[in-house]
Design a protein around this motif. Structure first.
Motif, PDB file in Angstrom:
ATOM      1  N   ASN A 284     -33.332  25.107  -0.464  1.00 47.27           N
ATOM      2  CA  ASN A 284     -33.399  23.928  -0.179  1.00 47.27           C
ATOM      3  C   ASN A 284     -32.867  23.357   1.159  1.00 47.27           C
ATOM      4  O   ASN A 284     -33.261  22.314   1.721  1.00 47.27           O
ATOM      5  CB  ASN A 284     -32.406  23.040  -1.186  1.00 47.27           C
ATOM      6  N   VAL A 285     -31.885  24.334   1.896  1.00 43.09           N
ATOM      7  CA  VAL A 285     -31.335  23.966   2.948  1.00 43.09           C
ATOM      8  C   VAL A 285     -32.414  24.342   4.237  1.00 43.09           C
ATOM      9  O   VAL A 285     -32.598  23.618   5.080  1.00 43.09           O
ATOM     10  CB  VAL A 285     -29.810  24.550   3.013  1.00 43.09           C
ATOM     11  N   ASN A 286     -32.723  25.456   3.854  1.00 42.19           N
ATOM     12  CA  ASN A 286     -33.556  26.105   4.766  1.00 42.19           C
ATOM     13  C   ASN A 286     -35.251  26.315   4.578  1.00 42.19           C
ATOM     14  O   ASN A 286     -36.209  26.757   5.672  1.00 42.19           O
ATOM     15  CB  ASN A 286     -33.010  27.599   5.103  1.00 42.19           C
ATOM     16  N   GLY A 287     -35.620  26.034   3.496  1.00 39.64           N
ATOM     17  CA  GLY A 287     -37.041  26.150   3.145  1.00 39.64           C
ATOM     18  C   GLY A 287     -37.790  24.766   3.169  1.00 39.64           C
ATOM     19  O   GLY A 287     -37.440  23.799   3.586  1.00 39.64           O
ATOM     20  N   ASP A 288     -38.874  25.173   2.525  1.00 37.62           N
ATOM     21  CA  ASP A 288     -40.363  24.171   2.629  1.00 37.62           C
ATOM     22  C   ASP A 288     -40.818  23.601   1.199  1.00 37.62           C
ATOM     23  O   ASP A 288     -41.468  22.754   1.120  1.00 37.62           O
ATOM     24  CB  ASP A 288     -41.213  24.481   3.460  1.00 37.62           C
ATOM     25  N   GLY A 289     -40.132  24.468   0.177  1.00 39.44           N
ATOM     26  CA  GLY A 289     -40.514  24.098  -1.036  1.00 39.44           C
ATOM     27  C   GLY A 289     -40.659  22.654  -1.458  1.00 39.44           C
ATOM     28  O   GLY A 289     -41.824  22.035  -1.795  1.00 39.44           O
TER      29      GLY A 289
END
Lengths: 569, 476
Positions: free
Chosen positions: A121-126
């Motif tokens: 959630n902090v670093n991704g794009d989902g």
């Protein structure tokens, strides 16, 4: 069917474009039944001579379908029928007043993408990838979304250029800016985009600082350059009709030079990520701040004189006022109306609008009839109800190659597709072995394709036309699209169509194809191609549910692979 | 014209080349006489050459790619680019400290004795340079005519239009005289002159990175391939669409039929080309890369450039099967427009570039084509020497690599600029004024490729304004 027969039918089609009945290859009665939404499908495929009133109805239906391809993600048969009786302007007015739906930000929070303990959630794009598909497939303010997508291809921000945390929320906020302002005023849109967290990072205004004599550090010029080149005035001086102004030697005239860029760059200094924390506690600080416009640190704003485009902002002018003057200057520049109008026409209607069409739209950008400049509702209306957009029997140069992601969304809308688990997990669709395009993921700030792109060694080129969408048409993507749709229309993915209307028609291949021809291709399938598809799917047994569905899948795929469909006119 | 086994050799193509040869006045590193030309045409697969353009989209920061290393020059560079250090990197502002450069320092000095190093991430490219497989062309960029600082300031000579604009400069680099909207590239124009020697002329110019202006010529088209392999429509290949052979056949008929609408017709042309070339390509290079090919490109799973170059290698490996003599390839990566985040984003890009280039060069040697393939990097433009805090801004002249067995390797070619903000080989903020024109680079690449000194002027329309064939790119 023999090759000779096909050729005959082809030439009949081109000679008789005036007859929508020939185009539809059906009697008027069968057509009305197929698209009425209720009642049994007609089993008659006789080409009966039509009464005059059904001829008019056919024209109305195909024009309604064409309009909905331009203004929405195509139409369901009910929407086409309704629009045929109300006409486009009433539909548009309803859309202009449609309430905005749930924001991407709120959706992300509801789905738990605000949970900081999950590193993705902090670093991704989902999150944003699911949210954008949720929004585009299911939002009911259709025109607002269509307009926002078009604007996302002009005020380009791409996930590929956002190397920071809580990216989901930056992209969500950026989409909200586009959809909130899509039907508002261009000046507000320009300012909101300029101060957004996403654009601030994407084009480097964030953290940009005044000149430092000690280190020689100068204000970065990227936003200054791109806001002129891509978002407002373009590279060359334009006439109101979008054609190039020429100097006494017949050469185009540059609209700005490097000194303008450097002068304007001083305006975009001192701005950085907002401060503040989420009072509700739902969002981590960085996520929360992505939802706020950038804030000014006056100490880092350039105190120098700022000269650009014939304007001089006196030394010492504070940041907010400097920004206002700069954005007003760009907004009021004589290029902006034609530059923006022509590209929005290209996104929705046709790649090669006549100069007169551009001028009509640009003049409404300049003045909506009530003395207001930049009224986007007036601009969109002008684009969509213009005689050139609404023409039937258009010349061969009219129209555009539809965009792959718009085709996917048309499939979704026409067949009321929904995500079975509410997650809208399509993922990235931009691989060249896949759909070949993904919203908010353009390769660069220059969008997936350029407005002036001319595909080399083509008929388009030899006729001095442009065809922007051809820039992403390659041997891999032309094939990837068909393969991707084959694996989509059969409901193999997370987002699945509701084919109940089509199942009721599928025992009558001609009726099914007529229905798809209208809803997907706005009646553009040639009679020969309709017969081709009808004959092919007839060979699939309708004795089982599977057989019925396979007829539908095959018919949908064939229609959506045909250039009759792909070239939107 | 004598009949020979290359039935695709057109009269027009051969006459054009031989007439040009008769008129040329400079010697070029290739057969120069009429007789030799005919012999060359009749040669076996040994006479194969390929150019590979590696385009770095977004404008590579050349000042942090080929970096001053001798103490005096490095200090200059460092003082201009230094700023706030980025933790966990070797960057101070956007300057790289001298200690971090020792491992990639280059043993050859510039002609004036100054020393250079490559970016710390580029040990593979350093290896190529030291083994004379690659050279560095200093301060190259688009020019219309040779241009001095005074002429630039006074605008007293024609300049490339829309300098500092990404898309226009990408187009200008690739076409050599047209900005955005231009329809032909100099790779394609060079290919036009030589594609008659190819059995499968469709495959003369191949891009693994999307539509490439560079490769488009009059007859040469930019043929696209995915880095994963040749692809076709599964239902057509499998002769079954949702279980129906009739529907698969109907689909094929539908999408390959003619249309009177220009856009429809042009769309269908691409479809047909994809379908028609699939079988031949798969038969030649296989559906997937061989184990040995995969072993030559170990980083291809995570490095897009490596994956693209692997596809190029697969095509080159089978050039004889395809009956190809001359090919031009294009690959590329983006992400170089680092106005911000230079310290964290630039190193991985350069690592990918460097390792992919080494993998490719080793693969060419392994395929026995080590001297027949020349690769070169290109980019929109260079960047400013000054920093904006954590990045650099748009520039003009840049440094680029040329690689291959035929290259005069281990050298600094062209003229290395000073490092500073006030000298006359820059136009402010250290943006370099190119001392070598793209046309001069292109002319030597084209000459090696087989383009005569006369024909080079149609391939590169501004080449006539420059002194040509003086860079010494290739061994004699």
């Amino acid at each position: 069917m023999t090759a000779a027969t096909i050729v005959e039918l082809e030439s009949q089609h081109t000679a008789s474009e005036a007859s929508p009945l020939a185009v539809l290859g059906l009697s008027g009665t069968a057509l009305l039944t197929a698209c009425g939404g209720g009642g049994e499908g007609s089993t008659s495929t006789t080409l009966a001579a039509p009464p005059d009133n059904s001829l008019a109805n056919n024209l109305a239906f195909t024009d309604a379908a064409r309009f909905l391809r331009q203004a929405s993600w195509g139409g369901t048969s009910q929407e086409i029928k309704d629009l045929a009786s109300t006409g486009p302007q009433i539909w548009l007015n309803g859309q202009f007043n449609a309430p905005q739906g749930q924001t991407l930000t709120r959706w992300l929070i509801e789905k738990g993408f605000n949970d900081a303990s999950t590193s993705n959630n902090v670093n991704g794009d989902g999150g944003w990838v699911q949210a954008i598909w949720w929004k585009l497939f299911s939002a009911t303010d259709l025109f607002r979304q269509r307009a926002a997508l078009a604007l996302s291809e002009l005020f380009v921000v791409s996930q590929l250029g956002l190397p920071f945390s809580w990216r989901n929320f930056a992209i969500a906020n950026y989409w909200e800016i586009l959809e909130t302002n899509a039907l508002g005023n261009f000046r507000t849109l320009l300012e909101s985009v300029t101060l957004s967290s996403a654009m601030g990072t994407y084009l480097n205004m964030k953290g940009n600082q005044k000149y430092d004599a000690k280190t020689g550090r100068s204000p970065d010029e990227n936003y200054a350059r791109e806001v002129m080149q891509l978002f407002t005035i373009g590279l060359y001086q334009l006439n109101i009709d979008g054609t190039l102004q020429l100097d006494s030697q017949g050469k185009p005239i540059e609209s700005y030079d490097n000194s303008d860029t450097q002068g304007l760059a001083r305006v975009f200094t001192g701005w950085n990520t907002a401060t503040g924390t989420d009072a509700t506690g739902e969002l981590a600080n960085a996520a929360y701040r992505h939802g706020l416009p950038m804030m000014l640190n006056a100490n880092l704003h350039s105190p120098e004189e700022k000269k650009f485009l014939g304007v001089t902002i006196p030394a010492g002018t504070p940041g907010v006022e400097s920004l206002k003057i700069a954005l007003d200057t760009l907004f009021n520049h004589k290029n902006t109306a034609p530059f923006i109008s022509k590209q929005l026409i290209q996104r929705l209607v046709t790649s090669n609008p006549s100069p007169a069409y551009v001028a009509r739209v640009a003049n409404l950008f300049i003045n909506n009839g009530k003395g207001v400049r930049g009224d986007m509702k007036a601009v969109w209306s002008a684009i969509l109800v213009d005689t050139e957009a609404r023409q039937v029997n258009a010349p061969a140069s009219f129209g555009k190659l539809s965009e792959p992601m718009v085709r996917l969304l048309q499939w979704g809308h026409t067949f009321r597709a929904t995500s079975t688990d509410g997650a809208w997990t399509l993922g990235y669709t931009d691989a060249d072995t896949s759909l070949g395009q993904m919203p908010m993921r353009s390769p660069s700030v220059f969008n997936f394709f350029r407005p002036g792109y001319v595909p080399p060694n083509t008929q388009v080129a030899s006729q001095n036309l442009v065809a922007p969408e051809f820039q992403i048409l390659t041997e891999p993507t032309v094939v990837g699209y068909v393969n991707y749709m084959a694996g989509t229309v059969n409901n193999a993915r997370n987002i699945k169509a509701d084919y109940s209307t089509e199942k009721a028609l599928a025992t009558d291949p001609a009726a099914l194809v007529a229905h798809l021809n209208l809803c997907l291709a706005s009646g553009a399938l040639t009679p020969a191609n309709q017969s081709l598809i009808v004959n092919a799917i007839t060979s699939i047994s309708a004795a089982t549910e599977t057989g019925l569905l396979n007829r539908i899948y095959a018919a949908v795929l064939m229609v959506m692979s045909s250039t009759d469909y792909l070239i939107q006119r | 014209m004598t009949h020979n086994k290359y039935s695709n050799l057109t009269r027009r193509g051969l006459l054009k080349s031989t007439a040009a040869l008769a008129m040329q006045r400079v010697s070029i590193p290739m057969a120069t006489s009429l007789g030799l030309m005919a012999d060359a045409a009749a040669q076996s697969a040994n006479d194969y050459k390929a150019l590979v353009c590696i385009f770095l989209y977004g404008a590579n920061d050349h000042y942090n790619t080929v970096i001053p290393y001798d103490v005096a020059t490095h200090t200059n560079y460092y003082n201009i680019r230094k700023g706030t250090p980025t933790a966990g990197t070797v960057y101070d502002g956007i300057a790289i400290g001298r200690n971090a450069l020792s491992a990639t320092a280059l043993s050859t000095a510039l002609s004036d004795g100054r020393q250079m190093a490559l970016n710390p991430e580029m040990s593979a490219l350093q290896n190529l340079f030291e083994n004379k497989r690659a050279s560095i062309l200093m301060n190259v960029g688009p020019l219309v005519v040779p241009t001095s600082r005074l002429q630039y300031d006074n605008k007293s000579v024609p300049l490339p239009p829309k300098l500092f604009s990404h898309n226009d400069q990408q187009a200008y680099w690739q076409s050599s005289f047209q900005t955005e909207g231009g329809a032909k590239g100099w790779g394609g124009r060079a290919a036009d002159l030589l594609l008659s020697n190819n059995s499968k002329s469709t495959l003369t110019c191949i891009s693994i990175n999307g539509n490439a202006l560079f490769l488009s010529g009059q007859n040469a088209i930019s043929y696209q391939m995915s880095s994963t392999g040749a692809t076709t429509i599964n239902a057509i290949k499998g002769k079954s669409l949702f279980g129906s052979a009739n529907c698969a056949a109907a689909l094929q008929t539908l999408i390959t039929q003619q249309s009177s609408l220009p856009m429809a017709s042009d769309y269908t042309t691409v479809t047909k080309r994809a379908l028609d070339t699939y079988d031949g390509i798969v038969a030649a290079i296989g559906a997937t890369a061989s184990a040995s090919m995969n072993a030559l490109f170990p980083s291809s799973a995570t490095n897009s450039l490596s994956a693209q170059l692997k596809m190029v290698a697969r095509m080159i490996e089978q050039q004889a099967t395809f009956g190809m003599k001359r090919q031009v390839f294009m690959v590329g990566i983006g992400g170089f427009d680092l106005h911000d985040f230079l310290a964290t984003q630039h190193p991985p890009l350069l690592q990918k570039l460097s390792s992919a280039m080494k993998e490719f060069d080793d693969a060419m040697t392994s395929l026995g084509k080590g001297s027949q393939v020349t690769a070169f990097t290109a980019s929109d433009f260079g960047r400013t020497l000054t920093s904006n805090g954590d990045g650099s801004d748009h520039g003009w002249g840049s440094h680029h690599f040329v690689m291959g067995g035929a290259v005069n390797g281990g050298k600094f070619l062209g003229t290395a600029p000073e490092i500073g903000l006030t000298h006359n080989q820059q136009v402010g903020s250290g943006r370099l004024l190119p001392s070598t024109a793209v046309d001069q680079l292109g002319a030597e690449l084209a000459a090696w490729f087989g383009v005569s000194a006369t024909d080079v002027k149609t391939v590169l329309p501004n080449a006539k304004n420059f002194d040509l064939y003086k860079l010494g790119l290739f061994k004699e």
